[in-house]
Design an enzyme around this catalytic site. Sequence first.
Site, short mmCIF file in Angstrom:
data_model
loop_
_atom_site.label_atom_id
_atom_site.label_comp_id
_atom_site.label_asym_id
_atom_site.label_seq_id
_atom_site.Cartn_x
_atom_site.Cartn_y
_atom_site.Cartn_z
N THR A 157 0.81 -1.21 0.00
CA THR A 157 0.00 0.00 0.00
C THR A 157 0.85 1.27 0.00
O THR A 157 0.49 2.27 -0.60
CB THR A 157 -0.92 0.00 1.24
OG1 THR A 157 -1.84 -1.07 1.10
CG2 THR A 157 -1.68 1.29 1.39
N THR A 187 2.06 -4.32 4.30
CA THR A 187 2.04 -4.59 5.75
C THR A 187 1.61 -6.02 6.09
O THR A 187 1.94 -6.51 7.17
CB THR A 187 1.09 -3.61 6.48
OG1 THR A 187 -0.22 -3.74 5.94
CG2 THR A 187 1.58 -2.19 6.35
N ASP A 188 0.88 -6.68 5.18
CA ASP A 188 0.31 -7.99 5.55
C ASP A 188 1.35 -8.99 6.02
O ASP A 188 1.15 -9.71 6.99
CB ASP A 188 -0.47 -8.59 4.37
CG ASP A 188 -1.81 -7.90 4.16
OD1 ASP A 188 -2.11 -6.93 4.89
OD2 ASP A 188 -2.57 -8.33 3.27
N LYS A 248 1.39 -7.89 13.03
CA LYS A 248 0.28 -7.05 12.58
C LYS A 248 -0.95 -7.53 13.32
O LYS A 248 -1.40 -8.66 13.12
CB LYS A 248 0.09 -7.17 11.06
CG LYS A 248 -1.02 -6.27 10.53
CD LYS A 248 -1.13 -6.29 9.00
CE LYS A 248 -2.25 -5.36 8.54
NZ LYS A 248 -2.38 -5.28 7.08
N1 GLU Z 1 -2.17 -6.72 1.15
C1 GLU Z 1 -1.23 -5.76 0.68
C2 GLU Z 1 0.17 -6.00 1.19
O1 GLU Z 1 0.40 -6.47 2.27
C3 GLU Z 1 -1.64 -4.36 0.97
C4 GLU Z 1 -1.69 -4.06 2.43
C5 GLU Z 1 -0.66 -3.07 2.85
O2 GLU Z 1 0.34 -2.79 2.19
O3 GLU Z 1 -0.89 -2.56 3.91
O4 GLU Z 1 1.07 -5.73 0.46
#
Ligand code: GLU
Length: 444
Positions: free
Chosen positions: A111, A187-188, A266
């Site tokens: 993201t 973040t995932d 997370k």
């Molecule tokens: N699911 C995606 C990832 O982990 C987008 C979520 C994010 O970056 O926070 O890359």
Amino acid sequence: MGGNHDLPSLPGYKGEALKILREAEAQAGDLIRIFKDGTSYEGVLMPRSEYGDERHIVIKIRSGYNIGVRVTADTRVEKVGAGAKVTFKPPPPPKQRPNLPRVSILSTGGTIASRVDYRTGAVRPAISAEDLYSIVPELSDIAVIETEVIFSLFSEDLTPKHWTRIAETVAKRIGEGVDGVVITHGTDTMAYTAAALSFALQDLPVPVVLVGAQRSEDRPSSDAALNLIGAVSAAAEAPFAEVVVAMHETVSDNAVAFHRGTKVRKCHTSRRDAFKSVNVNPLARLADGQLTMLTEDYRKRDHDRELTLKPNFDERVALIKFYPGMNPRLIDLYVDLGYRGLILEGTGLGHVGRKCFPSIRKAVERGLIVAMASQCIWGRVNMNVYTNGRDLLALGVIPLGDMLAETALVKLMWALGETDDPEEAKALLRTNMAGEVSARSIYI
Ligand code: GLU
């Protein structure tokens, strides 16, 4: 990289719907009119999920609602107006100030590297580390920035092979003498990558800071800028030389917490303060431009220290979450598939039902390393309290203290990537390598 990034013209459309839209020469984002059964519907053509059916066209009507119109034999589409082509042009990068510390920003996707197409609502990974630098010009007051795109993926698509590539790239940049490295990441699975780098990059001389965002940087509520400023500040100047995750400390936009890479999770799907240190305090925090260490127990920055790169992971390790009624044959399956290690995410202090015991015995006899973490998240396993725990220890299951189950998975992949000798791998698993086990768990 940087500059313009074009989008596919009719994302998600197929079959009948795609045909009729192509005939009308329409693209997602165009204003179109659909005629059907004597009625017409006007709106902006929206992209569809790739799992959408073949028969509906989705438009955003003037009220802001999306409607789906089913394509029938007498449906007609007319393009009323073209939408502005979706491109992203970052401003020119700010001027570098040569006397500042040197920080390398490596982008991997997620993201933090995404933009929202406001006409269609789609979020896409579309911007590079260099673009981010242009968008957050404050960074040029903190460090001389070098940028590089390693890949551009959502983090659920990463595998241990990507961890290896990231580790190798970080080692290269550190070898070139940078004062710190920042890695922008989805973040995932950021905590898995953080753990992986913690084991792969040993004797770090400088900080390696993973950073992400819960909302893309072009949204008013984005957490990207603060997180990135925090990450670059730490990479440039923090006294620690460890792998950390930098994310919002609270939901407010005023402080960044730095979590040790092996102790972070997370814990929320969408809040900006989704990341928490588990069983320990965060390593440090940054507020009002001031970085404060929250523990005395950390590896100090030392440019003269020689980094040791150990970037290999064996993917034949599984993380198995026990649940009531779990079929023990699931364990047999991994053994039959040739796996070399199993992390059991057991209940409470470190238990699985007795029905699983014969399968665990078989796995151990076949030479698999079987270890236990708790699905409780907080606290530590103690397999000496109850009979089931003691019996599991007798079967050869290794207790992992307060190591997070995900960290345990990554560590065993790493240990088995390091050595073919199971006894050596077991010894690595039992040794605290990167702060993954704490002497005692604090209650937060
Ligand atoms: N699911 C995606 C990832 O982990 C987008 C979520 C994010 O970056 O926070 O890359």
